[in-house]
Structures are given as C-alpha cells and as structure tokens.
Enzyme design. Structure first.
Site, PDB file in Angstrom:
ATOM      1  N   HIS A  26      -6.501  17.683  17.230  1.00 47.16           N
ATOM      2  CA  HIS A  26      -6.343  18.139  16.193  1.00 47.16           C
ATOM      3  C   HIS A  26      -6.824  19.501  15.822  1.00 47.16           C
ATOM      4  O   HIS A  26      -6.469  20.393  16.482  1.00 47.16           O
ATOM      5  CB  HIS A  26      -6.662  16.790  15.211  1.00 47.16           C
ATOM      6  CG  HIS A  26      -6.527  16.943  13.836  1.00 47.16           C
ATOM      7  ND1 HIS A  26      -5.565  17.876  13.175  1.00 47.16           N
ATOM      8  CD2 HIS A  26      -7.134  16.353  12.611  1.00 47.16           C
ATOM      9  CE1 HIS A  26      -5.170  17.554  11.920  1.00 47.16           C
ATOM     10  NE2 HIS A  26      -6.149  16.460  11.532  1.00 47.16           N
ATOM     11  N   HIS A  66       3.455  19.018  19.097  1.00 47.17           N
ATOM     12  CA  HIS A  66       3.169  18.298  17.603  1.00 47.17           C
ATOM     13  C   HIS A  66       3.905  17.222  17.233  1.00 47.17           C
ATOM     14  O   HIS A  66       4.982  16.873  17.929  1.00 47.17           O
ATOM     15  CB  HIS A  66       3.660  19.279  16.620  1.00 47.17           C
ATOM     16  CG  HIS A  66       3.081  19.497  15.267  1.00 47.17           C
ATOM     17  ND1 HIS A  66       3.452  18.404  14.191  1.00 47.17           N
ATOM     18  CD2 HIS A  66       1.809  20.032  14.775  1.00 47.17           C
ATOM     19  CE1 HIS A  66       2.660  18.317  13.311  1.00 47.17           C
ATOM     20  NE2 HIS A  66       1.801  19.349  13.487  1.00 47.17           N
ATOM     21  N   ASP A  94      -2.413  26.072  15.782  1.00 44.09           N
ATOM     22  CA  ASP A  94      -3.550  26.425  16.601  1.00 44.09           C
ATOM     23  C   ASP A  94      -3.578  27.467  17.733  1.00 44.09           C
ATOM     24  O   ASP A  94      -4.322  27.930  18.323  1.00 44.09           O
ATOM     25  CB  ASP A  94      -4.180  25.275  17.027  1.00 44.09           C
ATOM     26  CG  ASP A  94      -4.682  24.175  15.755  1.00 44.09           C
ATOM     27  OD1 ASP A  94      -4.372  23.058  15.951  1.00 44.09           O
ATOM     28  OD2 ASP A  94      -5.451  24.680  15.021  1.00 44.09           O
TER      29      ASP A  94
HETATM   30  C1  SDX Z   1      -2.707  19.851  14.571  1.00 46.82           C
HETATM   31  O1  SDX Z   1      -0.309  16.326  12.708  1.00 46.82           O
HETATM   32  C2  SDX Z   1      -0.606  17.367  12.255  1.00 46.82           C
HETATM   33  O2  SDX Z   1       0.080  17.822  11.195  1.00 46.82           O
HETATM   34  C3  SDX Z   1      -1.704  18.195  12.713  1.00 46.82           C
HETATM   35  C4  SDX Z   1      -1.838  19.615  12.366  1.00 46.82           C
HETATM   36  C5  SDX Z   1      -2.161  19.682  10.777  1.00 46.82           C
HETATM   37  O3  SDX Z   1      -1.807  20.669  10.212  1.00 46.82           O
HETATM   38  O4  SDX Z   1      -2.800  18.699  10.358  1.00 46.82           O
HETATM   39  O5  SDX Z   1      -0.588  20.300  12.619  1.00 46.82           O
HETATM   40  C6  SDX Z   1      -2.809  20.390  13.191  1.00 46.82           C
HETATM   41  O6  SDX Z   1      -3.657  19.184  14.914  1.00 46.82           O
HETATM   42  C7  SDX Z   1      -1.870  20.686  15.351  1.00 46.82           C
HETATM   43  C8  SDX Z   1      -1.850  20.089  16.924  1.00 46.82           C
HETATM   44  C9  SDX Z   1      -3.000  20.709  17.747  1.00 46.82           C
HETATM   45  N1  SDX Z   1      -3.341  20.105  19.050  1.00 46.82           N
HETATM   46  C10 SDX Z   1      -3.239  20.257  20.181  1.00 46.82           C
HETATM   47  O7  SDX Z   1      -2.498  21.677  20.179  1.00 46.82           O
HETATM   48  C11 SDX Z   1      -3.537  19.761  21.235  1.00 46.82           C
HETATM   49  C12 SDX Z   1      -2.332  19.796  22.363  1.00 46.82           C
HETATM   50  N2  SDX Z   1      -1.273  18.945  21.989  1.00 46.82           N
HETATM   51  C13 SDX Z   1      -1.290  17.668  22.018  1.00 46.82           C
HETATM   52  O8  SDX Z   1      -2.175  16.983  22.687  1.00 46.82           O
HETATM   53  C14 SDX Z   1      -0.192  16.820  21.662  1.00 46.82           C
HETATM   54  O9  SDX Z   1       1.137  17.954  21.503  1.00 46.82           O
HETATM   55  C15 SDX Z   1      -0.355  16.506  20.086  1.00 46.82           C
HETATM   56  C16 SDX Z   1      -1.630  15.675  19.853  1.00 46.82           C
HETATM   57  C17 SDX Z   1      -0.264  17.641  19.006  1.00 46.82           C
HETATM   58  C18 SDX Z   1       0.791  15.458  19.544  1.00 46.82           C
HETATM   59  O10 SDX Z   1       0.731  14.348  20.515  1.00 46.82           O
HETATM   60  P1  SDX Z   1       1.898  13.371  20.171  1.00 46.82           P
HETATM   61  O11 SDX Z   1       2.742  13.608  19.298  1.00 46.82           O
HETATM   62  O12 SDX Z   1       1.181  12.008  20.503  1.00 46.82           O
HETATM   63  O13 SDX Z   1       2.774  13.566  21.682  1.00 46.82           O
HETATM   64  P2  SDX Z   1       2.490  12.670  23.050  1.00 46.82           P
HETATM   65  O14 SDX Z   1       0.856  12.966  23.397  1.00 46.82           O
HETATM   66  O15 SDX Z   1       3.119  11.403  22.699  1.00 46.82           O
HETATM   67  O16 SDX Z   1       3.097  13.689  23.948  1.00 46.82           O
HETATM   68  C19 SDX Z   1       4.837  13.447  24.237  1.00 46.82           C
HETATM   69  C20 SDX Z   1       4.577  14.162  25.495  1.00 46.82           C
HETATM   70  C21 SDX Z   1       3.771  13.521  26.529  1.00 46.82           C
HETATM   71  O17 SDX Z   1       4.477  13.668  28.020  1.00 46.82           O
HETATM   72  P3  SDX Z   1       5.060  12.246  28.581  1.00 46.82           P
HETATM   73  O18 SDX Z   1       3.959  11.366  28.669  1.00 46.82           O
HETATM   74  O19 SDX Z   1       6.229  11.828  27.707  1.00 46.82           O
HETATM   75  O20 SDX Z   1       5.426  12.610  30.159  1.00 46.82           O
HETATM   76  O21 SDX Z   1       4.627  15.422  25.768  1.00 46.82           O
HETATM   77  C22 SDX Z   1       3.512  15.740  26.467  1.00 46.82           C
HETATM   78  C23 SDX Z   1       2.403  14.356  26.735  1.00 46.82           C
HETATM   79  O22 SDX Z   1       2.051  14.510  27.812  1.00 46.82           O
HETATM   80  N3  SDX Z   1       2.587  16.484  25.836  1.00 46.82           N
HETATM   81  C24 SDX Z   1       1.988  17.696  26.223  1.00 46.82           C
HETATM   82  C25 SDX Z   1       1.285  18.466  25.288  1.00 46.82           C
HETATM   83  N4  SDX Z   1       1.660  17.857  24.122  1.00 46.82           N
HETATM   84  C26 SDX Z   1       2.387  16.613  24.352  1.00 46.82           C
HETATM   85  N5  SDX Z   1       2.147  18.079  27.779  1.00 46.82           N
HETATM   86  C27 SDX Z   1       1.279  19.204  27.772  1.00 46.82           C
HETATM   87  N6  SDX Z   1       0.845  20.170  26.865  1.00 46.82           N
HETATM   88  C28 SDX Z   1       0.783  19.403  25.564  1.00 46.82           C
HETATM   89  N7  SDX Z   1      -0.076  20.414  24.665  1.00 46.82           N
END
Ligand code: SDX
Length: 436
Positions: free
Chosen positions: A267, A306, A362
C-alpha cells in the site's frame, strides 16, 4: 419479469429466486433466503480481499480504473492539481463542495489554531529509538492523541466529530515533522502560524536556526503531491479506518488503524519500497536481470500495478510531470533514468501488459521526495499527510451512514468438527505427533 433483478435457480432444490439489482449490485443479504433446509444460515458471498464487493455507498471519490479517471466530489484530479490548494481540496473532501473565500478563510483559521500538540506528545516521541521508523512514530502518536482528547469518544455529536477532524488535520504535519526531527537528532521546531499549511510543515521539518528559506516551486510541488494523495475511495487504509471506526471508537484510534495499513509495502509503503528497489537495481544495465526475477515471480515491481487502475494511474502521470519541475530546482535524481527505463521495458513486456500493470501513484513520488531532501523511510509519512483529509471525510461518511453497522464479516469454516478434550497424559508426544 422486471429487468432489474437477477433470477437465480438453486439446482440443489430446483427453487428459483428473484434478487433485486440496484446500482449494478445485489445485496449479499438477499441471498440468505436461498437455503436447502429451513435451518440453514442461507447463501453467503465469498470474496477474500473484497475483489468484487462494495462495502459502502460513498459520494467522496470516483475512480474509473479502465479509463484512468479520478475525481474528488466530481472534480477531475487534473484540474484540482493545477488550480486548487491542499486546504481547499481538504475542505472539498470534508464538506462536499468547494469553499467560497469566507469559508476557506474560516477553515484555514480553524486549522491554524490547532497546529500545536500537547508537550507530552514531544516526550512520547522522544521515547522512540533514534532510528525508529517515522511511520511507527506517526502511528503511535496519532493513537496517543485519543488519550489527550477523551472528548473524542463522543462521536454521536457532529460538532465534536468536526472538532476532532480539525485537530487531526492540523496536528498531523506537526507530529510528522517532529518524527523527522527526532530521526535527525534535531530539536523540534514548533508551528509558526505565520506560514501557510504546507510552509509550516516544511519549516518545522527543515528549519535550522531561524526560518527555513522555502523554495516556492518545491513547496507547490509538495502541495500538489498532497492533493494527488488526498483520497482514493475504498483503499486498504480507508477500509481499515471504516472497519475500526464502525466500532464507534474515537477518530484518532480509527485513523491510527489506517496509518498501520498504509505502512505496508503493498500500500503506501510502496513509495519507500520503490526507492529501495531502484537502489538495489543500481544501474540501467541491471534492469533486464531484475525484470527476469519479477517475471519468475521472485519479487514484485514495486510502484507498478493496482487493484482498480488497469491503465496508467492518472496520478502517476501528473507526478511524473512534477518530477521534472522539481529536478529543475534540485538537480536530476540519478535514479530517474533507472525508473524511466524500468517503465519503458515493463510497458513493452507481455508479462506486465497481460496483467495490466502500469506505474501507480508510488512509482515516481519517492524520487521527488528524495530530491526534496526527505529520507526514504519518511516517504510514507508524506503519503499519510496527503491522505489525511480523505481519511477524515471517509470516517465521517461512515459514521453518519444509516446503513452502516459494526463491521463484522462472516466466514467459511474449514476447521475440525467437534472433538472431545484429550487429557495431557493421553496426548501424543510432539515427535510422534509431527511424525504422525
Ligand atoms: C497504493 O487501493 C488503492 O487505491 C491504493 C492506492 C491509494 O491511493 O490508496 O492507490 C495506493 O497502495 C498503490 C499500490 C502500491 N503498491 C505497490 O506498488 C506494490 C506493488 N504492486 C502490487 O503488489 C499489486 O499490484 C497491488 C497490491 C497494488 C494490487 O494487487 P492485486 O490487485 O491484489 O493484484 P494481484 O496481487 O492479484 O496481481 C495480479 C497479477 C498477479 O500475477 P498472477 O498471480 O496472476 O500471475 O499481477 C501480478 C501478480 O503476481 N502483479 C505483479 C505486480 N502487481 C501484480 N507482478 C509484478 N509486480 C507487481 N507490482
């Protein structure tokens, strides 16, 4: 047959049910009438992490993840970032409308008169280790405010709730600046209300012996970053505040739950994690290897992806533009090249394209904060300061929402069936139990 209903046939019983559809949603509670036996609890929905579940009705923020739209109370984020101020956006989020001149002045004066914290808070903050993470300090200090303002427990009183929101919005920058000064081993600089909201925070953070000579370009850039972070509908930290606040605990305790959630690297902690990731990559030539590790599932590309945006996060686009304005003042952050190349490669790579992974809020913000002189572990504190007005507005909306009750989800039980107690003497020893 009315078309705003769902017809469900339960093949276990052959019975059909009409479930009303409102706002493109069905009420999970309407499924409870779907039973096999009369003493069943009835059908539930199962939605870990709420991928497809609306927990509330809200009029604060609207996001369209496919179109990359973000609006606060209907106003596009791009126009607010360009034309508004952080306090005006904070007013908009908390009152629902843009203020007129008199309303904005009153709002600003109220906040200005609440910037000080009880001096015991300074003692509390001095109790942290020299290297305490500032998010841990913010978390502790905000929850401690509940002990300084016991009147905050009276959440039934709208005027009291408003006073607590003013207190927290006004004191958050003071606490954040004190945490920064503690980490630097510097004496606290107290609020100087001749400054505006952002200027006061910058002065309390960076002033060494007298007033800090503010760089107006950097100060405006920080204000725009706060505006871009001000709210984001039902994100993890807002959901935490709504859930904890639904027990009718005071505002400070509820918001400290949101700070705890924001602290996480998935997050708000991602802005810190991005800089640590860029440090680890260290050079553009190491990017292909790093991307290989991401695609192998060994790690995540922090600052990408996201839950809602399946296109470029509109905030990331604006933050990227701000980066260039800041670097004109501070000199180019050498890590920008790594970030830009990382983005270029990722946006061309099938792994990211198929998963609709784009830069989020971020990805670039940390580069700017670092160029402004903030240490990496302070970035999420800056996120919290930006998000504070949104948290307060979401908490207030939850408290006055007549449909809301204490947040208490159900579960699908997968544990043991009933079994008789086993006296110590009859239990297997650990070794044989593990072997068993
Ligand atoms: C914020 O919700 C909000 O609005 C949050 C926010 C706000 O303003 O409040 O926007 C702020 O928290 C932004 C997000 C910051 N976090 C990161 O940058 C961390 C890296 N990103 C992730 O871990 C991920 O993308 C999330 C947590 C942001 C979203 O996760 P989801 O929606 O649960 O997606 P998921 O984990 O189910 O991923 C879907 C697929 C997966 O691959 P498969 O298992 O289907 O093969 O996408 C992949 C994940 O492995 N994936 C990533 C990835 N994010 C998702 N692979 C590599 N790098 C990534 N960053």
């Amino acid at each position: 047959m009315p078309n705003d209903t769902l017809t469900i046939k339960d093949n276990r019983t052959g019975r059909s049910y009409e479930i009303p559809i409102n706002d493109n949603a069905i009420r999970a509670n309407d499924l409870k009438k779907i039973k096999v036996d009369d003493d069943d609890f009835g059908l539930m929905t199962y939605d870990p992490a709420f991928l497809g579940t609306a927990a509330c009705r809200s009029s604060i923020t609207y996001i369209d993840g496919d179109k990359g739209i973000l609006r606060y109370r209907g106003y596009p984020i791009e126009q607010l970032a360009e034309q508004s101020t952080f306090l005006e956006v904070a007013y908009l989020l908390n009152h629902g409308e843009l203020p007129n001149q008199e309303q904005l002045k009153h709002w600003t004066d109220e906040l200005t008169s609440h910037t000080y914290v009880h001096t015991n808070i300074t003692k509390f903050l001095e109790g942290f280790r020299y290297d305490a993470h500032p998010m841990g300090m913010l978390l502790g200090a905000v929850s401690a405010l509940s002990t300084f303002y016991p009147d905050a427990k009276n959440i039934a009183d709208p005027k009291n709730r408003y006073l607590q929101r003013i207190r927290l919005l006004a004191k958050a920058p003071t606490i954040a600046a004190f945490a920064f000064r503690h980490s630097r081993g510097l004496p606290f600089v107290f609020p100087d209300n001749d400054f505006d909201y952002i200027g006061n925070f910058v002065n309390m953070t960076f002033s060494i012996g007298g007033r800090h000579k503010p760089n107006k370009v950097l100060q405006r850039a920080l204000e725009v970053l706060f505006i871009l972070h001000a709210d984001h509908e039902q994100n993890c930290s807002t959901n935490a505040i709504r859930a904890v606040g639904s027990s009718h605990v005071d505002l400070f305790s509820a918001v400290s739950a949101g700070i705890a959630a924001l602290y996480g690297p998935l997050h708000g902690g991602a802005n810190e994690a991005v800089l640590n990731m860029l440090d680890e990559i260290d050079s553009v030539k190491n990017i292909p290897d790093f991307i290989r590790g991401v695609k192998a599932g060994e790690r995540r590309l922090m600052g990408f992806g996201h839950r809602v945006y399946k296109s470029y996060d509109p905030r990331a686009k604006l933050i990227k533009e701000i980066a260039y304005e800041v670097f004109e003042q501070t000199g180019l952050n050498p890590k920008l090249d790594i970030a830009l190349e990382l983005e270029r490669i990722a946006l061309e790579d099938d792994y990211f394209i198929t998963r609709k992974l784009y830069p989020n809020v971020d990805f670039y913000s940390g580069l700017i904060y670092q160029a402004m002189g903030y240490p990496t572990e302070f970035f999420t504190v800056l996120f919290a300061l930006g998000r504070m007005p949104g948290w307060l507005a979401q908490w207030e909306e939850m408290v006055i929402d007549s449909e809301q009750k204490i947040s208490r989800p159900r579960q699908i039980y997968i544990g043991s069936d009933e079994r008789p107690y086993v006296p110590m003497g009859k239990r297997q020893s650990t070794v044989s139990a593990e072997a068993g």
